[in-house]
Enzyme design. Sequence first.
Site, mmCIF file in Angstrom:
data_model
loop_
_atom_site.group_PDB
_atom_site.id
_atom_site.type_symbol
_atom_site.label_atom_id
_atom_site.label_comp_id
_atom_site.label_asym_id
_atom_site.label_seq_id
_atom_site.Cartn_x
_atom_site.Cartn_y
_atom_site.Cartn_z
ATOM 1 C CG HIS A 196 -25.278 14.475 -12.292
ATOM 2 N ND1 HIS A 196 -25.302 15.239 -11.168
ATOM 3 C CD2 HIS A 196 -24.035 13.897 -12.335
ATOM 4 C CE1 HIS A 196 -24.129 15.145 -10.546
ATOM 5 N NE2 HIS A 196 -23.345 14.332 -11.232
ATOM 6 C CD GLU A 199 -22.237 11.246 -16.052
ATOM 7 O OE1 GLU A 199 -23.229 11.183 -15.306
ATOM 8 O OE2 GLU A 199 -21.066 10.976 -15.662
HETATM 9 N N1 ADE Z 1 -22.361 10.051 -8.642
HETATM 10 C C1 ADE Z 1 -21.058 10.313 -8.511
HETATM 11 N N2 ADE Z 1 -20.539 10.680 -9.692
HETATM 12 C C2 ADE Z 1 -21.535 10.653 -10.602
HETATM 13 C C3 ADE Z 1 -21.637 10.936 -11.974
HETATM 14 N N3 ADE Z 1 -20.589 11.323 -12.716
HETATM 15 N N4 ADE Z 1 -22.831 10.779 -12.567
HETATM 16 C C4 ADE Z 1 -23.881 10.390 -11.863
HETATM 17 N N5 ADE Z 1 -23.848 10.115 -10.562
HETATM 18 C C5 ADE Z 1 -22.683 10.247 -9.932
HETATM 19 ZN ZN ZN Z 2 -21.253 14.048 -11.022
#
Ligand code: ADE
Ligand code: ZN
Length: 350
Positions: A196, A199
């Site tokens: 990730h 975000e």
């Molecule tokens: N864990 C579950 N969903 C998540 C997300 N969108 N971003 C980071 N960690 C997560």
């Molecule tokens: Zn996620």
Amino acid sequence: MTVDDFIAGLPKAELHLHIEGSLEPEMLFSLARRNRLSIPFDSVDALRAAYNFSNLQDFLDIYYQGAAVLRTEADFHDLALAYFDRVAADGVVHAEIFFDPQTHTGRGIPFSVVADGLLAGMAAAETRHGLTSRLILSFLRHLPEADAFATLAAAEPWLDRIAAVGLDSSELGHPPGKFAQVFAAAGGLGLKRVAHAGEEGPPAYVLQALDLLRIDRLDHGNRALEDPALTTRLATERMTLTVCPLSNLRLCVVDDLASHPIARMLRLGLRATVNSDDPAYFGGYINDNYRAVAPLLTREDLIALARNSLSGSFLPPDEVARHLAAVDTYVRTAGASPLEAGDAQGYKTP
Ligand code: ADE
Ligand code: ZN
């Protein structure tokens, strides 16, 4: 055929799904009862009413609390199978699902209980629906890298049944570079790598995920668009982005769906996909996510998103080719009929 029908029948893969995030309030209550645990909510409605988030951390606080009702192998099996049953009806032919072992080992649940339960649910889904799946072991980035190394060591007997490592949880203040060594070790063990990034974190975090974690796929990536050179690089490298529209809305990564960047990503040549992230918390499964952004997209965009999800998966090339051929067949046959006019939820015409 309506746009909704077109989306529903489109063969697709889901590449960004936290299995703990598919725990519906009803199942949360029933598992709490089964495991004789008390939860600080009186009803399913009261719990759902608490799903009102201002940012990622708000959500994570309640998500980790919810995951505490998962205790036995049967719980993990039931959780996974419920998700697969649900998305088989959405045309999902393959899913690559995150699990967060540290969320469970940290409260005394052995790694074996989590992994064996999920694998049993995955096998049952393949038998029941022909839906294939892979596991992605995700490290919690708010914990130290040493804990991630311990998790990788605990996973060793299961490595032949784990496709990749991932990185999730609180992004801000926990840059990808913090996990460079453990990602290198995972790569050395033959695992794919995803993370990730972008975000909530800045474009620099995406750059670190590329250069320091050597990722095969980027989860979210929204904020990469703030850096034109980075965007060009992602397009040139054919990096798959696992984008999650309803998650972005509910975690205030975007102000509204009309300003969601999915169409822009496709116009910029990015290999974007549409996914649900944590469907039980964000108000929808994968097709709800496709439908949410359909007004921004053309019919060709929807097809491209489905194709990207299959070619961006970790399936072997012959299986990807077989699924892409099924998309072509679908588009030629069912998808060839004109779409109903006047559908308010329709896709954009070119
Ligand atoms: N864990 C579950 N969903 C998540 C997300 N969108 N971003 C980071 N960690 C997560
Ligand atoms: Zn996620």
